[in-house]
Design a protein around this motif. Structure first.
Motif, mmCIF file in Angstrom:
data_model
loop_
_atom_site.group_PDB
_atom_site.id
_atom_site.type_symbol
_atom_site.label_atom_id
_atom_site.label_comp_id
_atom_site.label_asym_id
_atom_site.label_seq_id
_atom_site.Cartn_x
_atom_site.Cartn_y
_atom_site.Cartn_z
ATOM 1 N N PRO A 71 23.862 -13.555 -12.575
ATOM 2 C CA PRO A 71 22.764 -14.512 -12.625
ATOM 3 C C PRO A 71 22.159 -14.568 -14.023
ATOM 4 O O PRO A 71 22.067 -13.537 -14.699
ATOM 5 C CB PRO A 71 21.742 -13.961 -11.627
ATOM 6 C CG PRO A 71 22.332 -12.777 -10.991
ATOM 7 C CD PRO A 71 23.631 -12.458 -11.629
ATOM 8 N N ILE A 116 18.913 -16.086 -16.521
ATOM 9 C CA ILE A 116 17.608 -16.713 -16.699
ATOM 10 C C ILE A 116 17.610 -17.269 -18.123
ATOM 11 O O ILE A 116 18.010 -16.575 -19.057
ATOM 12 C CB ILE A 116 16.448 -15.718 -16.497
ATOM 13 C CG1 ILE A 116 16.477 -15.181 -15.052
ATOM 14 C CG2 ILE A 116 15.101 -16.375 -16.804
ATOM 15 C CD1 ILE A 116 15.405 -14.154 -14.735
ATOM 16 N N ILE A 175 18.947 -22.546 -12.277
ATOM 17 C CA ILE A 175 18.658 -21.130 -12.576
ATOM 18 C C ILE A 175 17.189 -21.056 -13.001
ATOM 19 O O ILE A 175 16.611 -22.070 -13.408
ATOM 20 C CB ILE A 175 19.563 -20.597 -13.717
ATOM 21 C CG1 ILE A 175 19.407 -21.495 -14.972
ATOM 22 C CG2 ILE A 175 21.013 -20.530 -13.263
ATOM 23 C CD1 ILE A 175 20.071 -20.931 -16.210
ATOM 24 N N PRO A 176 16.566 -19.882 -12.925
ATOM 25 C CA PRO A 176 15.206 -19.760 -13.455
ATOM 26 C C PRO A 176 15.210 -20.133 -14.945
ATOM 27 O O PRO A 176 16.079 -19.683 -15.700
ATOM 28 C CB PRO A 176 14.865 -18.283 -13.253
ATOM 29 C CG PRO A 176 15.796 -17.812 -12.178
ATOM 30 C CD PRO A 176 17.053 -18.604 -12.361
ATOM 31 N N VAL A 217 10.598 -12.119 -21.270
ATOM 32 C CA VAL A 217 11.175 -12.127 -19.920
ATOM 33 C C VAL A 217 12.080 -10.903 -19.744
ATOM 34 O O VAL A 217 12.010 -10.182 -18.744
ATOM 35 C CB VAL A 217 11.985 -13.427 -19.665
ATOM 36 C CG1 VAL A 217 12.577 -13.416 -18.261
ATOM 37 C CG2 VAL A 217 11.124 -14.673 -19.876
ATOM 38 N N THR A 234 11.998 -8.121 -21.375
ATOM 39 C CA THR A 234 11.256 -6.856 -21.384
ATOM 40 C C THR A 234 10.595 -6.613 -20.027
ATOM 41 O O THR A 234 10.571 -5.470 -19.536
ATOM 42 C CB THR A 234 10.210 -6.853 -22.514
ATOM 43 O OG1 THR A 234 10.880 -7.154 -23.740
ATOM 44 C CG2 THR A 234 9.540 -5.500 -22.638
ATOM 45 N N MET A 235 10.070 -7.669 -19.419
ATOM 46 C CA MET A 235 9.487 -7.503 -18.081
ATOM 47 C C MET A 235 10.578 -7.065 -17.095
ATOM 48 O O MET A 235 10.341 -6.215 -16.234
ATOM 49 C CB MET A 235 8.830 -8.812 -17.622
ATOM 50 C CG MET A 235 8.141 -8.708 -16.270
ATOM 51 S SD MET A 235 6.853 -7.434 -16.201
ATOM 52 C CE MET A 235 5.489 -8.241 -17.047
ATOM 53 N N TYR A 236 11.769 -7.618 -17.260
ATOM 54 C CA TYR A 236 12.901 -7.227 -16.410
ATOM 55 C C TYR A 236 13.180 -5.725 -16.547
ATOM 56 O O TYR A 236 13.302 -5.002 -15.550
ATOM 57 C CB TYR A 236 14.131 -8.048 -16.818
ATOM 58 C CG TYR A 236 15.468 -7.570 -16.304
ATOM 59 C CD1 TYR A 236 15.799 -7.681 -14.955
ATOM 60 C CD2 TYR A 236 16.404 -7.030 -17.178
ATOM 61 C CE1 TYR A 236 17.041 -7.254 -14.497
ATOM 62 C CE2 TYR A 236 17.641 -6.612 -16.723
ATOM 63 C CZ TYR A 236 17.956 -6.719 -15.388
ATOM 64 O OH TYR A 236 19.181 -6.303 -14.937
ATOM 65 N N ARG A 237 13.203 -5.257 -17.797
ATOM 66 C CA ARG A 237 13.466 -3.827 -18.018
ATOM 67 C C ARG A 237 12.348 -2.964 -17.430
ATOM 68 O O ARG A 237 12.586 -1.922 -16.840
ATOM 69 C CB ARG A 237 13.626 -3.527 -19.507
ATOM 70 C CG ARG A 237 15.048 -3.744 -20.003
ATOM 71 C CD ARG A 237 15.227 -3.253 -21.419
ATOM 72 N NE ARG A 237 14.556 -4.109 -22.388
ATOM 73 C CZ ARG A 237 13.530 -3.747 -23.131
ATOM 74 N NH1 ARG A 237 13.042 -2.523 -23.048
ATOM 75 N NH2 ARG A 237 12.970 -4.588 -23.982
ATOM 76 N N LEU A 282 10.276 -3.707 -14.906
ATOM 77 C CA LEU A 282 10.293 -3.689 -13.445
ATOM 78 C C LEU A 282 11.518 -2.947 -12.911
ATOM 79 O O LEU A 282 11.466 -2.324 -11.855
ATOM 80 C CB LEU A 282 10.228 -5.118 -12.889
ATOM 81 C CG LEU A 282 8.948 -5.903 -13.247
ATOM 82 C CD1 LEU A 282 8.952 -7.271 -12.576
ATOM 83 C CD2 LEU A 282 7.684 -5.138 -12.872
ATOM 84 N N ILE A 290 12.984 -3.957 -9.136
ATOM 85 C CA ILE A 290 14.047 -4.961 -9.223
ATOM 86 C C ILE A 290 15.359 -4.205 -9.386
ATOM 87 O O ILE A 290 15.398 -3.190 -10.080
ATOM 88 C CB ILE A 290 13.745 -5.921 -10.402
ATOM 89 C CG1 ILE A 290 14.514 -7.215 -10.266
ATOM 90 C CG2 ILE A 290 14.004 -5.313 -11.735
ATOM 91 C CD1 ILE A 290 13.963 -8.288 -11.184
ATOM 92 N N LYS A 294 18.645 -6.053 -9.367
ATOM 93 C CA LYS A 294 19.776 -6.921 -9.721
ATOM 94 C C LYS A 294 20.105 -6.844 -11.205
ATOM 95 O O LYS A 294 19.268 -6.508 -12.031
ATOM 96 C CB LYS A 294 19.419 -8.369 -9.372
ATOM 97 C CG LYS A 294 19.290 -8.563 -7.876
ATOM 98 C CD LYS A 294 19.433 -10.023 -7.505
ATOM 99 C CE LYS A 294 19.596 -10.166 -6.005
ATOM 100 N NZ LYS A 294 18.418 -9.703 -5.253
ATOM 101 N N ILE A 332 20.781 -8.950 -14.300
ATOM 102 C CA ILE A 332 20.474 -10.321 -14.741
ATOM 103 C C ILE A 332 20.754 -10.441 -16.235
ATOM 104 O O ILE A 332 20.519 -9.503 -17.002
ATOM 105 C CB ILE A 332 18.987 -10.674 -14.451
ATOM 106 C CG1 ILE A 332 18.677 -10.514 -12.948
ATOM 107 C CG2 ILE A 332 18.664 -12.097 -14.909
ATOM 108 C CD1 ILE A 332 17.220 -10.739 -12.581
ATOM 109 N N PHE A 383 20.222 -12.835 -19.874
ATOM 110 C CA PHE A 383 19.189 -13.683 -20.466
ATOM 111 C C PHE A 383 19.761 -14.498 -21.625
ATOM 112 O O PHE A 383 20.362 -13.936 -22.538
ATOM 113 C CB PHE A 383 18.019 -12.816 -20.940
ATOM 114 C CG PHE A 383 17.409 -12.047 -19.809
ATOM 115 C CD1 PHE A 383 16.408 -12.608 -19.027
ATOM 116 C CD2 PHE A 383 17.891 -10.774 -19.471
ATOM 117 C CE1 PHE A 383 15.881 -11.912 -17.941
ATOM 118 C CE2 PHE A 383 17.370 -10.072 -18.393
ATOM 119 C CZ PHE A 383 16.362 -10.643 -17.622
ATOM 120 N N HIS A 426 16.720 -6.804 -28.102
ATOM 121 C CA HIS A 426 16.694 -7.214 -26.692
ATOM 122 C C HIS A 426 18.105 -7.531 -26.201
ATOM 123 O O HIS A 426 18.948 -8.008 -26.960
ATOM 124 C CB HIS A 426 15.820 -8.464 -26.522
ATOM 125 C CG HIS A 426 14.399 -8.223 -26.890
ATOM 126 N ND1 HIS A 426 13.500 -7.638 -26.027
ATOM 127 C CD2 HIS A 426 13.709 -8.476 -28.035
ATOM 128 C CE1 HIS A 426 12.330 -7.540 -26.630
ATOM 129 N NE2 HIS A 426 12.424 -8.039 -27.846
#
Lengths: 319, 397
Positions: A43, A45, A67-68, A84, A86-89, A91, A97, A99, A101, A103, A128
């Motif tokens: 997936p 984003i 997609i988002p 985005v 960094t927030m993924y990392r 969470l 989270i 999954k 993902i 970027f 990143h």
């Protein structure tokens, strides 16, 4: 098992940028986006700099993105996707989270070479896990074909119009792909939608490589290039065959030219079908044509030399 | 009053804000250094480096990228905070509108500093005033305690499901950010449970439910979006009051939309923001002892401005002096004056008003400045005549 990058298998995959968007017919940018998203296995984003692609794919109540997707502003697609990611990392570390993902940031050449350059450089340096894709059509097409630092030498644009005193753009393009490679990121590549398999292999390799990646992809714009509506793929192919737009990758600092034209065509074959270079064919501008050709030849020769250097040093370490 | 779990400390304003951030423990923070806000992130990143906060830092290459990354992180779906001052806030200006227009509850500690040119690093309000119309909530703070308390409350306010708006918490550069004061820290657990878990709204990271952020909206719906924003802003004051009530339960400290000091029976009043209110309260006390009925109003929630309540609190006065630590060039009066004047506009009978510009670029605001203003107000109330509607004070002639 990853989906093989063959037409048969790819035709079964969902198109993640739908039809019905409001890009001009014959535009290269949505082709580039569709190819990039088809190549992705996980997936994705995406962030999008302000520009043609952004204003034409998400208007009022409609979105073409399956997609988002986030558009923030013109100069900050890289900084935005870095937020985005960094927030993924964050969470993921917290177990909120699970999954996997990927970027991607998309920007035109104005939003990438010029106004978004600092934001892009910062995001690359910070490391990143993201892929930045520049769809390079060589001018500010969204605002009406103004000169950018990606505009080719000699081109007629609305802010460097070819006139009796000044024959179009007098400067050469900024070599952004090499500048990105100079950041020491693990993967940088240049691609063209005419060579779809090469493009998609590069996107897949980029997404499989951890850390910051950059790809520069030529995206013909028939409005700005003053070319036929149905010539996007043809022109991007000639761009490769004339070596105006060489296809190469720099993986962990090692340069490899991925497509070498069997016969290097003269640059005029790329320039001639485009109205933005029409004035260069006037007899008094002959020297400009020569200058443009010399520049392309020098770049291509240097690129081959660079590749040969790395091939040689790889050979010597193997012994 | 001292609370069950609090701890009395002697800290700077910046230290207090960094402590609030550690206790709230945001998911992501993007930051860029600028005087006098720098120390907040120095202290906070030290917490992160030592495992005392779990926040993922993005140490960006500019304030524009700081706010851009905050927007990406907030839209991704988590709690986000940053801090800045003056030029940094100005560089973020474009992004401030995008954060609020996208309804992202980002928290920004603004250490108020004068705008360049001439270059100056000291405290005045020209940065915060420049950003007053960008659709953010603004809470202003007199001292380190208020800055700390406002920071903690700001997360609850901004993230409230009726609002989802970004908020900036303002305190005076150097005067508060770098001065050590006695104040009280709340217990970590008390802050944690007060702020609560972050609730996501349409997070980008929910890949099962893809959303698009940042559409192009032209003449067909842009105006409806802006009106919706104005309507949301009108709900802020109730949320601020509700959150203040809950905060009082854990801290014993009372907060409202603004603070009034000896104002109810006053005949004349001073309106002033932030640290200078402390100096002015001393002057108010001194004049009260002399029998002069003077009071003070200090706005806390400056955006959205509680016009009705402020007007109600001031309408009985004979004369008001609004002291502005910023000028609104070409707008006749300072920005705070214009808002205060607007609160009194609906009343037939209204106080006489004058405006003084003080303390620009960190120029000291002295007790005599407050005393002179009160003495002049007393004279205005007596004669019904204003000699000078607007003037700069504490300035070389």
């Amino acid at each position: 098992m990853a989906t093989p990058l063959g037409l048969k298998e790819l035709s079964k995959k969902e198109m993640l940028l739908t039809g019905g968007h409001r890009m001009c017919s014959g535009c290269g940018a949505p082709i580039v986006v569709k190819m990039a998203l088809l190549a992705a296995e996980q997936p994705v984003i995406a962030a999008n700099a302000t520009g043609c692609l952004e204003v034409s794919t998400c208007i009022s109540e409609y979105t073409a993105w399956k997609i988002p997707w986030i558009h923030n502003a013109f100069e900050n697609a890289a900084a935005t996707i870095s937020g985005v990611e960094t927030m993924y990392r964050s969470l993921k570390k917290q177990g909120k989270i699970d999954k996997d993902i990927k970027f991607i940031a998309f920007g035109g050449d104005g939003g990438t070479y010029d106004i978004g350059f600092q934001s892009l450089s910062g995001a690359m340096e910070r490391g990143h896990d993201m892929l930045y894709i520049c769809y390079d059509n060589g001018a500010y097409m969204n605002t009406g074909i103004q000169r950018s630092s990606a505009t080719p030498f000699g081109a007629d644009t609305t802010t460097c119009p070819a006139g009796s005193a000044i024959p179009g753009k007098l400067q050469h393009r900024k070599d952004l792909t090499k500048i990105m490679a100079a950041h020491g990121v693990p993967y940088v590549a240049q691609a063209s939608p005419s060579h779809w398999s090469d493009l998609m292999k590069k996107v897949r390799k980029a997404l499989e490589t951890p850390g910051p990646k950059f790809m520069n992809i030529i995206a013909p714009c028939n409005r700005g290039w003053r070319s036929r509506t149905d010539d996007a793929i043809l022109l991007s192919r000639i761009a490769v065959e004339t070596c105006y737009w060489p296809l190469f990758e720099i993986e962990n600092g090692v340069t490899r030219v991925t497509v070498k034209p069997k016969e290097k065509k003269p640059l005029v074959e790329f320039l001639k079908p485009q109205g933005r270079f029409k004035h260069l064919f006037a007899p008094e501008n002959e020297s400009l044509l020569q200058q443009a050709q010399t520049q392309v030849d020098a770049y291509w020769a240097a690129l081959l030399k660079e590749e040969a250097f790395y091939a040689l040093s790889a050979g010597s370490t193997e012994q | 009053m001292g609370q069950k779990s609090g701890k009395i400390v002697a800290v700077t304003g910046n230290e207090a804000v960094a402590e609030a951030l550690r206790q709230v423990n945001p998911d992501v923070s993007a930051a860029y250094p600028i005087t006098p806000a720098t120390e907040i992130m120095q202290r906070f990143t030290a917490f992160v480096s030592n495992g005392k906060a779990k926040t993922e830092m993005i140490l960006v290459e500019s304030e524009h990228s700081a706010m851009s990354a905050c927007i990406g992180a907030s839209a991704a779906g988590g709690r986000v905070a940053t801090s800045t001052s003056a030029q940094g806030l100005a560089l973020m200006w474009e992004e401030l509108f995008i954060a609020s227009g996208t309804r992202l509850p980002i928290i920004l500690a603004l250490v108020n500093r004068a705008m360049s040119a001439p270059l100056n690093i000291h405290g005045d309000h020209s940065d915060g005033m420049g950003a007053r119309d960008c659709g953010w909530i603004q809470l202003w703070s007199e001292n380190a305690q208020e800055a700390y308390d406002n920071m903690i409350q700001s997360f609850r306010i901004a993230e409230h499901m009726d609002l989802r708006l970004p908020a900036m918490v303002c305190m005076d550069g150097f005067i508060i950010s770098h001065s050590i004061e006695r104040m009280e820290y709340l217990d970590d657990e008390a802050v944690k449970s007060f702020v609560g878990e972050f609730k996501t709204v349409n997070p980008l990271l929910d890949i099962e439910h893809p959303v698009s952020y940042g559409p192009l909206i032209l003449t067909d719906y842009y105006m409806e979006y802006r009106r919706a924003h104005a309507e949301v802003m009108s709900k802020v004051k109730n949320v601020v009051l509700d959150v203040a009530k809950d905060f009082e339960k854990i801290s014993g400290r009372q907060y409202g939309l603004f603070e009034t000091y000896r104002l109810d029976d006053a005949e004349i009043g001073i309106v002033i923001l932030n640290s200078a209110a402390g100096t002015t309260k001393d002057a108010v006390d001194a004049f009260r002892e002399k029998g002069i009925k003077v009071g003070l109003l200090k706005p806390r929630l400056f955006r959205p401005f509680p016009y009705e309540e402020v007007g109600e609190a001031l309408k009985h006065l004979k004369a008001i002096c609004v002291l502005d630590r910023a000028d609104a060039f070409g707008g006749s009066y300072g920005p705070l004056f214009m808002d205060i004047a607007a609160t009194l506009f609906p009343y037939k009978e209204k106080p006489l008003m004058m405006n003084k510009i003080y303390g620009l670029g960190g120029r000291d605001y002295l007790p005599e400045h407050a005393e002179n203003a009160i003495a002049e107000l007393a004279e205005v109330a007596k004669t019904g005549q204003i000699k000078t509607f607007k003037e700069y004070i504490g300035v070389r002639e």
